[in-house]
Design a protein around this motif. Sequence first.
Motif, PDB file in Angstrom:
ATOM      1  N   SER A  88     -16.558  18.851  46.388  1.00 41.11           N
ATOM      2  CA  SER A  88     -17.654  19.458  45.637  1.00 41.11           C
ATOM      3  C   SER A  88     -18.247  20.689  46.331  1.00 41.11           C
ATOM      4  O   SER A  88     -19.160  21.309  45.802  1.00 41.11           O
ATOM      5  CB  SER A  88     -18.755  18.436  45.365  1.00 41.11           C
ATOM      6  N   THR A  89     -17.716  21.036  47.499  1.00 39.44           N
ATOM      7  CA  THR A  89     -18.104  22.274  48.183  1.00 39.44           C
ATOM      8  C   THR A  89     -16.842  22.986  48.641  1.00 39.44           C
ATOM      9  O   THR A  89     -15.803  22.353  48.851  1.00 39.44           O
ATOM     10  CB  THR A  89     -19.020  22.017  49.406  1.00 39.44           C
ATOM     11  N   GLY A 120     -18.925  24.000  43.064  1.00 40.59           N
ATOM     12  CA  GLY A 120     -19.074  24.266  44.491  1.00 40.59           C
ATOM     13  C   GLY A 120     -20.454  24.061  45.072  1.00 40.59           C
ATOM     14  O   GLY A 120     -20.718  24.455  46.209  1.00 40.59           O
ATOM     15  N   HIS A 121     -21.365  23.405  44.334  1.00 43.53           N
ATOM     16  CA  HIS A 121     -22.731  23.226  44.800  1.00 43.53           C
ATOM     17  C   HIS A 121     -22.969  21.910  45.538  1.00 43.53           C
ATOM     18  O   HIS A 121     -24.094  21.617  45.932  1.00 43.53           O
ATOM     19  CB  HIS A 121     -23.712  23.321  43.627  1.00 43.53           C
ATOM     20  N   GLY A 122     -21.929  21.096  45.708  1.00 44.67           N
ATOM     21  CA  GLY A 122     -22.083  19.841  46.433  1.00 44.67           C
ATOM     22  C   GLY A 122     -22.576  18.700  45.570  1.00 44.67           C
ATOM     23  O   GLY A 122     -22.921  17.638  46.083  1.00 44.67           O
ATOM     24  N   ILE A 172     -23.472  29.964  44.991  1.00 43.33           N
ATOM     25  CA  ILE A 172     -22.833  28.891  45.759  1.00 43.33           C
ATOM     26  C   ILE A 172     -23.255  29.089  47.219  1.00 43.33           C
ATOM     27  O   ILE A 172     -22.707  29.932  47.931  1.00 43.33           O
ATOM     28  CB  ILE A 172     -21.303  28.910  45.614  1.00 43.33           C
ATOM     29  N   ALA A 200     -22.860  27.342  49.870  1.00 44.96           N
ATOM     30  CA  ALA A 200     -21.878  27.018  50.904  1.00 44.96           C
ATOM     31  C   ALA A 200     -21.032  28.230  51.295  1.00 44.96           C
ATOM     32  O   ALA A 200     -20.397  28.229  52.351  1.00 44.96           O
ATOM     33  CB  ALA A 200     -20.978  25.878  50.446  1.00 44.96           C
ATOM     34  N   PHE A 244     -12.294  24.130  45.791  1.00 41.60           N
ATOM     35  CA  PHE A 244     -13.238  23.041  45.503  1.00 41.60           C
ATOM     36  C   PHE A 244     -13.049  22.604  44.064  1.00 41.60           C
ATOM     37  O   PHE A 244     -12.473  23.318  43.256  1.00 41.60           O
ATOM     38  CB  PHE A 244     -14.686  23.469  45.768  1.00 41.60           C
TER      39      PHE A 244
END
Length: 175
Positions: A128-129, A68-70, A81, A83, A111
């Motif tokens: 990815s987020t 989930g960190h982009g 995380i 986001a 995600f």
Amino acid sequence: AGAVLSFGFGGDGALGHGDEENQLTPKVIEALRGERAMAVAAGYDYSLVLTEAGSVLSFGHSDFGALGHGDEENPRTPKVIEALHGERVVAVATGAWHSLVLTEAGAVLSFGGGAYGALGHGDTENWSTPNVIEALRGERVVTLEAGENTSMCALQDGRVFGWGFGDDATLGLQL
């Protein structure tokens, strides 16, 4: 006391100890000292930790953006995380390569790997987020679970929704 201990395969930082060493016995994740964990969910080679404050941290192998960190970097220690900043998360779940979070307001965000539609966004794209599952907007979700490529949630009114890989009745649907 809310401490998190991990053990097993340590590749890609999957245990959160800052290294890739395997652990044969449970070991406290030092980077989480001072945090009170309320829940932990483990994917194939990564983990999510939900803190008492409602934050979610992740670590390990970020296949398909499952952390989930982009990005697809592999943090070896728990990382917040970002986001999800401003959201109070009350539950987390992981499949093999995808993750779900439930907010206090009842929203479900997903995600990671979107194979078989496991993210619930109506496609098989990887995210990815964290993104809100629009099909559940307005529903009051109270719990969620994830399997290898499946996801499920229960609503306050007792209904259960499932999505993702559905062969062999894995979603409990009669076809």
